[in-house]
Design a protein around this motif. Structure first.
Motif, short mmCIF file in Angstrom:
data_model
loop_
_atom_site.label_atom_id
_atom_site.label_comp_id
_atom_site.label_asym_id
_atom_site.label_seq_id
_atom_site.Cartn_x
_atom_site.Cartn_y
_atom_site.Cartn_z
N LYS A 277 -25.54 99.56 27.60
CA LYS A 277 -26.74 99.14 26.88
C LYS A 277 -26.45 97.92 26.00
CE LYS A 277 -30.34 100.94 23.77
NZ LYS A 277 -30.19 99.92 22.73
N GLU A 278 -25.38 98.00 25.20
CA GLU A 278 -25.09 96.90 24.28
C GLU A 278 -24.71 95.63 25.03
OE1 GLU A 278 -22.02 98.24 21.69
OE2 GLU A 278 -23.28 99.74 20.68
N SER A 279 -23.85 95.76 26.02
CA SER A 279 -23.38 94.57 26.73
C SER A 279 -24.50 93.90 27.52
CB SER A 279 -22.21 94.92 27.66
OG SER A 279 -22.54 96.01 28.49
N ILE A 280 -25.41 94.69 28.09
CA ILE A 280 -26.53 94.10 28.83
C ILE A 280 -27.47 93.38 27.86
CG2 ILE A 280 -28.63 94.66 30.12
CD1 ILE A 280 -27.04 96.78 31.60
N GLU A 281 -27.70 93.97 26.69
CA GLU A 281 -28.55 93.30 25.69
C GLU A 281 -27.94 91.96 25.27
OE1 GLU A 281 -29.10 95.91 22.42
OE2 GLU A 281 -30.61 97.17 23.45
N ILE A 282 -26.64 91.94 25.10
CA ILE A 282 -25.97 90.69 24.73
C ILE A 282 -26.12 89.65 25.84
CG2 ILE A 282 -23.74 89.62 24.19
CD1 ILE A 282 -22.87 92.34 23.03
N ALA A 283 -25.95 90.09 27.09
CA ALA A 283 -26.07 89.19 28.24
C ALA A 283 -27.48 88.61 28.32
CB ALA A 283 -25.72 89.93 29.52
N LEU A 284 -28.48 89.45 28.12
CA LEU A 284 -29.86 88.97 28.17
C LEU A 284 -30.14 88.00 27.03
CD1 LEU A 284 -31.72 92.30 29.10
CD2 LEU A 284 -31.20 90.36 30.60
N ASP A 285 -29.57 88.26 25.85
CA ASP A 285 -29.75 87.34 24.71
C ASP A 285 -29.17 85.97 25.02
OD1 ASP A 285 -31.05 89.23 23.20
OD2 ASP A 285 -29.25 89.86 22.08
N TYR A 286 -28.11 85.94 25.82
CA TYR A 286 -27.49 84.67 26.19
C TYR A 286 -28.18 84.02 27.40
CZ TYR A 286 -23.52 84.79 22.98
OH TYR A 286 -22.73 84.77 21.85
N GLY A 287 -29.21 84.66 27.92
CA GLY A 287 -29.98 84.06 29.00
C GLY A 287 -29.52 84.42 30.40
N TYR A 288 -28.63 85.38 30.53
CA TYR A 288 -28.19 85.80 31.86
C TYR A 288 -29.27 86.68 32.51
CZ TYR A 288 -23.45 84.20 30.78
OH TYR A 288 -22.36 83.43 30.46
N ARG A 289 -29.34 86.62 33.83
CA ARG A 289 -30.24 87.49 34.60
C ARG A 289 -29.45 88.71 35.08
NH1 ARG A 289 -32.79 83.75 39.10
NH2 ARG A 289 -33.39 85.83 39.83
N LEU A 290 -30.14 89.81 35.22
CA LEU A 290 -29.47 91.05 35.61
C LEU A 290 -28.77 90.92 36.95
CD1 LEU A 290 -32.07 93.76 34.48
CD2 LEU A 290 -29.90 93.16 33.40
N ASP A 291 -29.34 90.11 37.87
CA ASP A 291 -28.71 89.99 39.18
C ASP A 291 -27.51 89.04 39.20
OD1 ASP A 291 -30.03 87.62 38.80
OD2 ASP A 291 -31.25 87.73 40.61
N SER A 292 -27.19 88.47 38.02
CA SER A 292 -26.07 87.53 37.98
C SER A 292 -24.91 88.05 37.13
CB SER A 292 -26.52 86.17 37.41
OG SER A 292 -26.94 86.30 36.07
N ILE A 293 -25.03 89.25 36.61
CA ILE A 293 -23.98 89.77 35.74
C ILE A 293 -23.04 90.69 36.52
CG2 ILE A 293 -25.39 89.59 33.67
CD1 ILE A 293 -25.98 92.54 33.84
N ASN A 294 -21.83 90.83 35.99
CA ASN A 294 -20.85 91.75 36.58
C ASN A 294 -20.05 92.38 35.44
OD1 ASN A 294 -18.68 89.94 35.86
ND2 ASN A 294 -19.27 88.69 37.65
N SER A 295 -19.16 93.28 35.80
CA SER A 295 -18.42 94.03 34.78
C SER A 295 -17.54 93.11 33.93
CB SER A 295 -17.58 95.12 35.44
OG SER A 295 -16.68 94.55 36.38
N GLU A 296 -16.93 92.11 34.54
CA GLU A 296 -16.06 91.20 33.79
C GLU A 296 -16.86 90.41 32.76
OE1 GLU A 296 -13.87 88.76 36.46
OE2 GLU A 296 -12.77 90.43 37.35
N LEU A 297 -18.03 89.94 33.15
CA LEU A 297 -18.89 89.19 32.23
C LEU A 297 -19.34 90.09 31.08
CD1 LEU A 297 -20.57 86.72 31.42
CD2 LEU A 297 -22.40 87.60 32.89
N LEU A 298 -19.80 91.31 31.42
CA LEU A 298 -20.28 92.23 30.39
C LEU A 298 -19.17 92.59 29.40
CD1 LEU A 298 -22.55 94.67 32.46
CD2 LEU A 298 -23.26 92.79 30.96
#
Length: 254
Positions: free
Chosen positions: A207-228
């Motif tokens: 939950k926390e890592s996905i929220e951070i990714a979205l705040d930085y403008g990442y799309r859900l289909d472009s994220i992976n475990s290393e990025l999160l």
């Protein structure tokens, strides 16, 4: 009588200026003031005073020179005979004469050299340097060392070389801006298995890592475990740093 070498040595002590570090600040100091501050003291008949001292032995004025005729007897060359170097002894209040010299310069040089011995052997010697640049470098190194120790104690991990130039850092905000500008908080988690291990321990729900990714403008289909994992760990560094604002300002004497 004193020699030219001794006179030059005395003048060098009197004219010397050093730079001390006091309460997180660099301060210009007369070297002679530093010697007087650190001189060995003991009990005397008049209270606490310098253990070593000299007394002036007065002779009889000649009564014939212009000074004596004008009743300025203290200016008569015959009035001042010599100077006796003394100590109050190991336990104080026990005056002992050590030697007699002919000139005030000899007496002063003897006393200041003794004070230098006291300075070098002081139980809490002051920190001082011959140049302001040396003093500032020392102060910056001290601040940097304390900051690194604080960060390591609180498990904040980033490349400390980003703030090696402490001249640009005056308080928490300036340090925070410098570290942020250099992306010093960013930490990359490489390899899938390391990222998974980190996320299991720190953010199992993601939950926390996905929220951070979205705040930085990442799309859900472009994220992976290393990025999160990298985003989460970098954010953890940043938050841990901001939690130490008071301690950091104390070190920087803001």
């Amino acid at each position: 009588m004193y020699t030219i070498k001794e006179l030059n040595e005395l003048n060098a002590i009197k004219e010397r200026v050093v730079f001390g570090v006091y309460q997180n600040e660099v301060e210009e100091i007369e070297y002679l003031d530093l010697l007087n501050e650190c001189r060995d003291q003991t009990t005397t008949p008049n209270g606490v005073g310098s253990r070593l001292f000299y007394i002036t032995n007065l002779g009889q004025p000649c009564l014939d020179c212009d000074h004596c005729i004008d009743e300025n007897f203290d200016k008569c060359e015959e009035t001042f005979q010599n100077y006796t170097l003394c100590t109050w002894g190991a336990c104080g209040n026990n005056r002992k004469e050590l030697k007699t010299v002919d000139t005030l310069e000899e007496a002063e040089l003897w006393l200041y050299k003794a004070y230098e011995v006291d300075l070098n052997g002081h139980c809490a010697p002051p920190t001082f340097f011959d140049t302001e640049e040396e003093a500032k470098d020392y102060l910056n190194n001290e601040r940097q060392t304390k900051l690194i120790q604080l960060f390591e104690y609180n498990d904040i991990v980033f490349d400390y070389t980003y703030f090696l130039d402490m001249d640009e850092v005056t308080d928490f905000d300036s340090l925070s801006d410098k570290l942020s500008d250099e992306c010093a908080f960013d930490e990359e988690v490489i390899y899938y298995y390391k990222a998974i291990e980190y996320l299991k321990e720190k953010d199992a729900s993601l939950k926390e890592s996905i929220e951070i990714a979205l705040d930085y403008g990442y799309r859900l289909d472009s994220i992976n475990s290393e990025l999160l994992a990298s985003l989460h760990k970098s954010q953890a560094n940043r938050e841990a740093f901001y939690a130490l604002e008071n301690e950091i300002n104390e070190i920087l004497n803001y």
